[in-house]
Enzyme design. Sequence first.
Site, PDB file in Angstrom:
ATOM      1  N   GLY A 153       0.839  -1.191   0.000  1.00  0.00           N
ATOM      2  CA  GLY A 153       0.000   0.000   0.000  1.00  0.00           C
ATOM      3  C   GLY A 153       0.871   1.235   0.000  1.00  0.00           C
ATOM      4  N   GLY A 195       3.470   0.815   2.955  1.00  0.00           N
ATOM      5  CA  GLY A 195       4.376  -0.309   3.176  1.00  0.00           C
ATOM      6  C   GLY A 195       3.785  -1.620   2.682  1.00  0.00           C
ATOM      7  N   ASP A 244      -9.926   5.663   3.560  1.00  0.00           N
ATOM      8  CA  ASP A 244      -9.393   5.086   2.318  1.00  0.00           C
ATOM      9  C   ASP A 244     -10.222   3.871   1.905  1.00  0.00           C
ATOM     10  OD1 ASP A 244      -7.817   4.787   0.083  1.00  0.00           O
ATOM     11  OD2 ASP A 244      -6.159   3.820   1.116  1.00  0.00           O
ATOM     12  N   LYS A 256       0.962  -6.029   8.886  1.00  0.00           N
ATOM     13  CA  LYS A 256       1.058  -4.707   8.277  1.00  0.00           C
ATOM     14  C   LYS A 256       1.927  -3.847   9.175  1.00  0.00           C
ATOM     15  CE  LYS A 256      -3.442  -5.454   6.349  1.00  0.00           C
ATOM     16  NZ  LYS A 256      -4.616  -4.902   5.713  1.00  0.00           N
ATOM     17  N   VAL A 305       2.373  -5.520   2.806  1.00  0.00           N
ATOM     18  CA  VAL A 305       1.510  -6.370   3.632  1.00  0.00           C
ATOM     19  C   VAL A 305       1.880  -7.823   3.352  1.00  0.00           C
ATOM     20  CG1 VAL A 305      -0.872  -6.991   4.162  1.00  0.00           C
ATOM     21  CG2 VAL A 305      -0.329  -4.663   3.428  1.00  0.00           C
TER      22      VAL A 305
END
Length: 306
Positions: free
Chosen positions: A18, A21, A140, A38, A23
């Site tokens: 994402g 960073g 988001d 995460k 996942v």
Amino acid sequence: MAHATSIQYEPVAEIGGGAYGTVYKARDTESGQFVALKSVRVQTDQNGLPISTVREVALLKRLEQFDHPNVVRLMDVCATKRSDQETKVTLVFEHVDQDLKTYLERAPAPGLSPDRIKDLMRQLLCGLAFLHSNRVMHRDLKPENILVTSQGQVKLADFGLARIYSCHMALTPVVVTLWYRPPEVLLQTSYATPVDIWSTGCIFAEMFRRKPLFCGDSEVDQLGKILEVIGLPPEDEWPTDVTLSRKNFPSFMPRPIAEFVSEINEQGAQLLMNMLTFDPLKRISALNALEHPYFRDEETLTQTKR
């Protein structure tokens, strides 16, 4: 917060990257179950973790006590000091194999049935109403951040990250992926929980269309595409504290949403337009959306799925 328990989680595969960073899908070596890892790197002061991060993690843990069926479970939090200035915080979530984007892509033609879409929307709004009632904005929402289990249960994901990052950033327009951003974010004015309702409306339309509703390639283009559908709002609804003037756009008239979302019924179209309302103060809330006539004839499938 537990420190350096990374040995307990063995990465198996990279799920995706994402804005904040990578996942990973990982295996809990103690229980054998799969989890999603995460990580976020947090700037620290001389006392260790910033108090804001501690506060946000405490909020996530508190939400976890409710064990809401439509919110992904936070199972663990690990902190690893990387340097005097930086600590890596890893959030360990339950792992769900597919997101809504994949779920829509895998649905055989002609796509999901109206009843299936209604059930997914009800669950999505239940999760959102829960977050909003606890003063948590997702910021988001998009199909990639909505998980769907093999039993068809919807789980909101990544809301925790939205909160944690927001503590270390100004309220920037980079929140919310462009195609799901509401006008107030595109215009870089103040925003609150209605941002999530706009994004949910975009996702609602996408479930029928099997493709995004507004596909702009810049903030201005995105806003133009939105106004082509919902029409140019009156002068008094345009925020005053923004650089982009209402005069920059033609006098678009609202168009029937059925032109763009042809399979939707009349009540669904009405709910969709209540979500895609330009003025965030006039946009429907998640709780009120659940009371909308669109859901009246729906059996409460959500309760049986726990």
